[in-house]
Design a protein around this motif. Structure first.
Motif, PDB file in Angstrom:
ATOM      1  N   GLU A  10       0.910  -1.185  -0.182  1.00 20.40           N
ATOM      2  CA  GLU A  10      -0.124   0.079   0.011  1.00 20.40           C
ATOM      3  C   GLU A  10       0.713   1.252   0.091  1.00 20.40           C
ATOM      4  OE1 GLU A  10       0.421  -1.025   4.276  1.00 20.40           O
ATOM      5  OE2 GLU A  10       0.294  -2.658   2.444  1.00 20.40           O
ATOM      6  N   GLY A  11       2.105   1.245   0.360  1.00 24.39           N
ATOM      7  CA  GLY A  11       2.867   2.171   0.305  1.00 24.39           C
ATOM      8  C   GLY A  11       3.660   2.527  -1.105  1.00 24.39           C
ATOM      9  N   GLY A  12       3.455   1.620  -1.948  1.00 21.47           N
ATOM     10  CA  GLY A  12       3.938   1.771  -3.295  1.00 21.47           C
ATOM     11  C   GLY A  12       5.449   1.623  -3.331  1.00 21.47           C
ATOM     12  N   VAL A  13       6.053   1.720  -4.654  1.00 23.96           N
ATOM     13  CA  VAL A  13       7.409   1.661  -4.888  1.00 23.96           C
ATOM     14  C   VAL A  13       7.806   3.086  -5.611  1.00 23.96           C
ATOM     15  CG1 VAL A  13       9.191   0.548  -6.114  1.00 23.96           C
ATOM     16  CG2 VAL A  13       7.323  -0.547  -4.926  1.00 23.96           C
ATOM     17  N   THR A  14       8.708   3.681  -5.442  1.00 25.74           N
ATOM     18  CA  THR A  14       9.168   4.616  -6.384  1.00 25.74           C
ATOM     19  C   THR A  14      10.415   4.323  -6.877  1.00 25.74           C
ATOM     20  OG1 THR A  14      10.404   5.922  -4.636  1.00 25.74           O
ATOM     21  CG2 THR A  14       8.048   6.563  -5.022  1.00 25.74           C
ATOM     22  N   TYR A  15      10.830   5.036  -8.200  1.00 24.67           N
ATOM     23  CA  TYR A  15      12.056   4.855  -8.801  1.00 24.67           C
ATOM     24  C   TYR A  15      12.748   6.085  -9.136  1.00 24.67           C
ATOM     25  CZ  TYR A  15       9.621   0.385  -9.681  1.00 24.67           C
ATOM     26  OH  TYR A  15       8.814  -0.727  -9.319  1.00 24.67           O
ATOM     27  N   GLU A  16      13.856   6.165  -9.136  1.00 21.07           N
ATOM     28  CA  GLU A  16      14.542   7.479  -9.511  1.00 21.07           C
ATOM     29  C   GLU A  16      16.108   7.212  -9.948  1.00 21.07           C
ATOM     30  OE1 GLU A  16      14.545  10.718  -6.506  1.00 21.07           O
ATOM     31  OE2 GLU A  16      13.906   8.683  -4.985  1.00 21.07           O
ATOM     32  N   ALA A  17      16.507   8.062 -10.955  1.00 20.33           N
ATOM     33  CA  ALA A  17      17.694   7.889 -11.530  1.00 20.33           C
ATOM     34  C   ALA A  17      18.522   9.082 -11.250  1.00 20.33           C
ATOM     35  CB  ALA A  17      17.562   7.425 -13.102  1.00 20.33           C
ATOM     36  N   PHE A  18      20.005   9.133 -11.021  1.00 17.53           N
ATOM     37  CA  PHE A  18      20.631  10.226 -10.739  1.00 17.53           C
ATOM     38  C   PHE A  18      21.923  10.009 -11.689  1.00 17.53           C
ATOM     39  CE2 PHE A  18      18.306   9.045  -7.028  1.00 17.53           C
ATOM     40  CZ  PHE A  18      17.972  10.404  -6.416  1.00 17.53           C
ATOM     41  N   CYS A  19      22.267  11.309 -12.372  1.00 22.76           N
ATOM     42  CA  CYS A  19      23.142  11.150 -13.244  1.00 22.76           C
ATOM     43  C   CYS A  19      24.697  11.211 -12.254  1.00 22.76           C
ATOM     44  CB  CYS A  19      23.381  12.405 -14.147  1.00 22.76           C
ATOM     45  SG  CYS A  19      24.747  12.537 -15.155  1.00 22.76           S
ATOM     46  N   ALA A  20      25.362  10.292 -12.550  1.00 24.20           N
ATOM     47  CA  ALA A  20      26.749   9.964 -11.740  1.00 24.20           C
ATOM     48  C   ALA A  20      27.911  10.718 -12.307  1.00 24.20           C
ATOM     49  CB  ALA A  20      26.874   8.777 -11.560  1.00 24.20           C
ATOM     50  N   ALA A  21      27.502  11.508 -13.527  1.00 25.70           N
ATOM     51  CA  ALA A  21      28.877  12.204 -14.158  1.00 25.70           C
ATOM     52  C   ALA A  21      29.520  13.324 -13.225  1.00 25.70           C
ATOM     53  CB  ALA A  21      28.356  12.934 -15.589  1.00 25.70           C
ATOM     54  N   TYR A  22      30.729  13.622 -13.069  1.00 30.17           N
ATOM     55  CA  TYR A  22      31.171  14.516 -12.238  1.00 30.17           C
ATOM     56  C   TYR A  22      30.864  15.726 -12.375  1.00 30.17           C
ATOM     57  CZ  TYR A  22      34.616  17.392  -9.844  1.00 30.17           C
ATOM     58  OH  TYR A  22      35.215  18.292  -8.891  1.00 30.17           O
ATOM     59  N   GLY A  23      30.055  16.403 -11.271  1.00 27.01           N
ATOM     60  CA  GLY A  23      29.343  17.748 -11.386  1.00 27.01           C
ATOM     61  C   GLY A  23      28.434  18.080 -11.948  1.00 27.01           C
ATOM     62  N   CYS A  24      27.732  17.120 -12.491  1.00 22.72           N
ATOM     63  CA  CYS A  24      26.480  16.953 -13.150  1.00 22.72           C
ATOM     64  C   CYS A  24      25.006  17.412 -12.329  1.00 22.72           C
ATOM     65  CB  CYS A  24      26.033  15.912 -14.115  1.00 22.72           C
ATOM     66  SG  CYS A  24      24.525  16.143 -15.015  1.00 22.72           S
ATOM     67  N   GLY A  25      24.848  16.447 -11.200  1.00 29.72           N
ATOM     68  CA  GLY A  25      23.768  16.388 -10.322  1.00 29.72           C
ATOM     69  C   GLY A  25      22.407  16.509 -11.018  1.00 29.72           C
ATOM     70  N   ALA A  26      22.305  16.166 -12.127  1.00 25.85           N
ATOM     71  CA  ALA A  26      20.717  16.045 -12.712  1.00 25.85           C
ATOM     72  C   ALA A  26      20.044  14.689 -12.221  1.00 25.85           C
ATOM     73  CB  ALA A  26      20.882  15.942 -14.171  1.00 25.85           C
ATOM     74  N   SER A  28      16.138  12.412 -12.124  1.00 27.46           N
ATOM     75  CA  SER A  28      14.982  12.131 -12.778  1.00 27.46           C
ATOM     76  C   SER A  28      13.644  12.818 -11.664  1.00 27.46           C
ATOM     77  CB  SER A  28      14.493  10.789 -12.994  1.00 27.46           C
ATOM     78  OG  SER A  28      14.451   9.999 -11.710  1.00 27.46           O
ATOM     79  N   GLY A  29      14.153  12.561 -10.390  1.00 32.08           N
ATOM     80  CA  GLY A  29      12.961  12.909  -9.582  1.00 32.08           C
ATOM     81  C   GLY A  29      12.379  11.665  -9.381  1.00 32.08           C
ATOM     82  N   PRO A  30      11.530  11.520  -8.032  1.00 30.69           N
ATOM     83  CA  PRO A  30      10.600  10.402  -7.953  1.00 30.69           C
ATOM     84  C   PRO A  30       9.623  10.025  -8.975  1.00 30.69           C
ATOM     85  CG  PRO A  30      10.657  11.535  -5.878  1.00 30.69           C
ATOM     86  CD  PRO A  30      11.317  12.323  -7.157  1.00 30.69           C
ATOM     87  N   GLN A  31       9.719   8.790  -9.337  1.00 34.44           N
ATOM     88  CA  GLN A  31       8.799   8.264 -10.450  1.00 34.44           C
ATOM     89  C   GLN A  31       7.935   7.087  -9.949  1.00 34.44           C
ATOM     90  OE1 GLN A  31       8.672  10.110 -13.528  1.00 34.44           O
ATOM     91  NE2 GLN A  31      10.329  11.479 -12.580  1.00 34.44           N
ATOM     92  N   ASP A  32       6.605   6.982 -10.434  1.00 36.22           N
ATOM     93  CA  ASP A  32       5.941   5.778 -10.275  1.00 36.22           C
ATOM     94  C   ASP A  32       6.307   4.730 -10.864  1.00 36.22           C
ATOM     95  OD1 ASP A  32       4.376   7.321  -8.377  1.00 36.22           O
ATOM     96  OD2 ASP A  32       2.686   7.852  -9.820  1.00 36.22           O
ATOM     97  N   GLY A  33       6.804   4.669 -12.180  1.00 35.13           N
ATOM     98  CA  GLY A  33       7.105   3.328 -12.862  1.00 35.13           C
ATOM     99  C   GLY A  33       8.701   3.492 -13.113  1.00 35.13           C
TER     100      GLY A  33
END
Length: 85
Positions: A10-26, A28-33
């Motif tokens: 009932e709490g759900g699952v969230t998925y996120e992606a983070f760019c790991a390139a040096y200095g990027c920091g971009a 995806s933010g939390p996603q439902d899928g």
């Protein structure tokens, strides 16, 4: 007192992606899928040329007191837990 911990759907699952390139920091933010986070990473890679990402999958868990007596429940924490025979 021993407790068990289990996935709480009932709490759900969230998925996120983070760019790991040096200095990027971009990110995806939390996603439902999972597909939405992956699509973001693919778009970001195409636009930036960055090719290393950290993926995070987050679920919710419920902790409850374990029933009295020995258990062979691998989710149980404490005496009798851990999947023993």
């Amino acid at each position: 007192m021993p407790h068990t911990i289990r996935h709480a759907p009932e709490g759900g699952v969230t998925y996120e992606a983070f760019c790991a390139a040096y200095g990027c920091g971009a990110e995806s933010g939390p996603q439902d899928g999972q597909g939405a986070a992956q699509d973001w990473a693919l778009r970001h890679a195409g636009l930036s040329g960055h090719d290393l990402f950290r993926r995070v999958y987050t679920d919710h868990a419920r902790v409850t007191p374990a029933a009295a007596g020995p258990s062979h429940d691998p989710g149980r924490v404490g005496p009798g837990g851990g999947g023993g025979t």
